[in-house]
Design an enzyme around this catalytic site. Structure first.
Site, mmCIF file in Angstrom:
data_model
loop_
_atom_site.group_PDB
_atom_site.id
_atom_site.type_symbol
_atom_site.label_atom_id
_atom_site.label_comp_id
_atom_site.label_asym_id
_atom_site.label_seq_id
_atom_site.Cartn_x
_atom_site.Cartn_y
_atom_site.Cartn_z
ATOM 1 N N LEU A 1 -6.148 -0.946 41.127
ATOM 2 C CA LEU A 1 -6.655 -1.537 39.895
ATOM 3 C C LEU A 1 -6.432 -3.040 39.834
ATOM 4 O O LEU A 1 -7.032 -3.713 38.995
ATOM 5 C CB LEU A 1 -6.013 -0.859 38.672
ATOM 6 C CG LEU A 1 -6.288 0.636 38.527
ATOM 7 C CD1 LEU A 1 -5.768 1.128 37.177
ATOM 8 C CD2 LEU A 1 -7.776 0.958 38.690
ATOM 9 N N SER B 1 -11.698 -14.400 32.928
ATOM 10 C CA SER B 1 -12.577 -13.971 31.834
ATOM 11 C C SER B 1 -13.487 -15.081 31.312
ATOM 12 O O SER B 1 -14.676 -14.838 31.076
ATOM 13 C CB SER B 1 -11.751 -13.381 30.691
ATOM 14 O OG SER B 1 -11.177 -12.154 31.085
ATOM 15 N N GLY C 1 1.633 3.597 33.508
ATOM 16 C CA GLY C 1 1.750 2.502 32.556
ATOM 17 C C GLY C 1 0.442 2.274 31.815
ATOM 18 O O GLY C 1 -0.449 3.134 31.794
ATOM 19 N N GLY C 2 0.310 1.093 31.237
ATOM 20 C CA GLY C 2 -0.877 0.793 30.449
ATOM 21 C C GLY C 2 -2.167 0.872 31.240
ATOM 22 O O GLY C 2 -3.191 1.346 30.731
ATOM 23 N N LYS D 1 -1.611 -5.349 25.235
ATOM 24 C CA LYS D 1 -2.627 -4.317 25.038
ATOM 25 C C LYS D 1 -2.182 -3.214 24.081
ATOM 26 O O LYS D 1 -3.014 -2.595 23.409
ATOM 27 C CB LYS D 1 -3.044 -3.714 26.376
ATOM 28 C CG LYS D 1 -3.872 -4.655 27.242
ATOM 29 C CD LYS D 1 -4.401 -3.948 28.473
ATOM 30 C CE LYS D 1 -5.307 -4.845 29.281
ATOM 31 N NZ LYS D 1 -5.919 -4.140 30.437
ATOM 32 N N ASP E 1 -11.498 -0.711 29.806
ATOM 33 C CA ASP E 1 -10.978 -0.620 31.168
ATOM 34 C C ASP E 1 -11.502 0.614 31.893
ATOM 35 O O ASP E 1 -11.922 0.539 33.049
ATOM 36 C CB ASP E 1 -9.450 -0.595 31.152
ATOM 37 C CG ASP E 1 -8.843 -1.960 30.870
ATOM 38 O OD1 ASP E 1 -9.486 -2.976 31.208
ATOM 39 O OD2 ASP E 1 -7.734 -2.016 30.313
ATOM 40 N N THR F 1 -5.084 -9.083 27.486
ATOM 41 C CA THR F 1 -4.446 -8.724 28.744
ATOM 42 C C THR F 1 -2.945 -8.619 28.517
ATOM 43 O O THR F 1 -2.453 -8.690 27.381
ATOM 44 C CB THR F 1 -4.823 -9.739 29.846
ATOM 45 O OG1 THR F 1 -4.339 -9.267 31.105
ATOM 46 C CG2 THR F 1 -4.257 -11.116 29.548
ATOM 47 N N SER G 1 -6.611 -16.267 34.210
ATOM 48 C CA SER G 1 -7.655 -15.312 33.865
ATOM 49 C C SER G 1 -9.046 -15.820 34.241
ATOM 50 O O SER G 1 -9.399 -16.975 33.974
ATOM 51 C CB SER G 1 -7.623 -14.998 32.366
ATOM 52 O OG SER G 1 -8.707 -14.156 32.010
ATOM 53 N N GLY H 1 1.144 5.952 39.000
ATOM 54 C CA GLY H 1 1.542 5.117 37.881
ATOM 55 C C GLY H 1 1.158 5.748 36.557
ATOM 56 O O GLY H 1 0.209 6.540 36.480
#
Length: 283
Positions: free
Chosen positions: A219, A20, A132-133, A69, A105, A65, A18, A130
């Protein structure tokens, strides 16, 4: 409210890749914030225990992450409206002895496209690949930004139906089967929120979806986005971007939630872009 010194973390599994901590430390330097930000790898069965321990040790903010989530929603005493709409949380704040959840996001993607790229999203016919999340995280913000029609395609159609139902805008959001892609016509904006093209599953999209005025966005970023961006180029898309800008912008919104100040994102984005383009870094 700004925190003079507080503990923050990004949690996930895996999480050692990550960016972050680097991003938030950069933001903190802009405001002279003494920031303690670390990576915290937690397995799903240790999620609640790990967050409780982090809070007991002085933790006040967490970025979330994969794969947590959705699971962290159950651990929140309150959810921001955009987290409820996204049905996932990527930002936690420990307030009055409890975790509060938000999702940045979607605003991260919109800010990258509108503020950094100067792209007007209003009225754009949009294909979201897609369900998904990641797709749930960005779809509500795209609708709020004024896109025209949104068509959601997912290899599991029931999941696409769930996403469209959650948006509660039947006049603007629709589900189509993946095998229908060749018949869907041209789109002004194509968002790849799938894992297709990464690993063993090939990315196969018809070129007729796109044209010179199409904006294509993956993404993910770095190596994970290469196949989609290659398709976008071959299809003649006018502009194509990976998700690095979204990553930086969602982090900036998390920082604003915690510190009460929105940081400037250009310097850290430029540095990460240089590294990603030169070394193929991937989140």
């Amino acid at each position: 409210m700004r925190q003079p010194h507080a503990r923050f973390a990004v949690i996930g599994q895996p999480v050692d890749h990550s960016l972050s901590p680097y991003i938030h430390q950069h933001f903190a330097g802009q405001w002279s914030v003494d920031l303690d930000y670390t990576r915290l790898e937690l397995s799903p069965d240790k999620l609640a225990q790990g967050l409780s321990r982090f809070a007991a040790e002085g933790g006040v903010g967490v970025n979330v992450t994969l794969p947590h989530k959705r699971a962290v929603m159950e651990l929140c005493s309150d959810l921001a409206p955009r987290a409820r709409r996204a049905q996932s949380v990527n930002t936690l704040s420990f307030i009055d002895g409890a975790w509060q959840g938000d999702n940045t996001d979607g605003v991260g993607l919109v800010n990258d496209l509108c503020l950094r790229r100067n792209i007007d999203l209003r009225g754009r016919r949009t294909l979201l690949l897609g369900a998904g999340g990641a797709a749930f995280g960005v779809a509500p913000a795209l609708m709020d930004a004024g896109i025209g029609e949104m068509v959601v395609c997912n290899r599991t159609p029931e999941r696409a139906d769930d996403l469209v139902d959650a948006l509660q805008e039947p006049e603007r959001a629709h589900t189509r089967y993946w095998q229908d892609l060749p018949e869907l016509g041209h789109f002004d904006l194509i968002i790849n929120a799938t894992s297709a093209g990464r690993g063993t599953q090939p990315l196969q999209l018809p070129f007729r979806l796109a044209g010179a005025a199409t904006v294509a966005v993956d993404l993910s970023y770095g190596m994970a986005a290469i196949d989609f961006l290659a398709w976008a180029k071959a299809a003649g898309c006018g502009e194509a971007f990976d998700g690095l800008g979204m990553l930086v912008e969602q982090a900036a919104e998390s920082f604003r939630i915690w510190q009460g100040q929105r940081p400037d994102t250009e310097a850290v984005y430029a540095e990460l872009r240089r590294l990603a383009d030169g070394e193929g870094a991937a989140e």
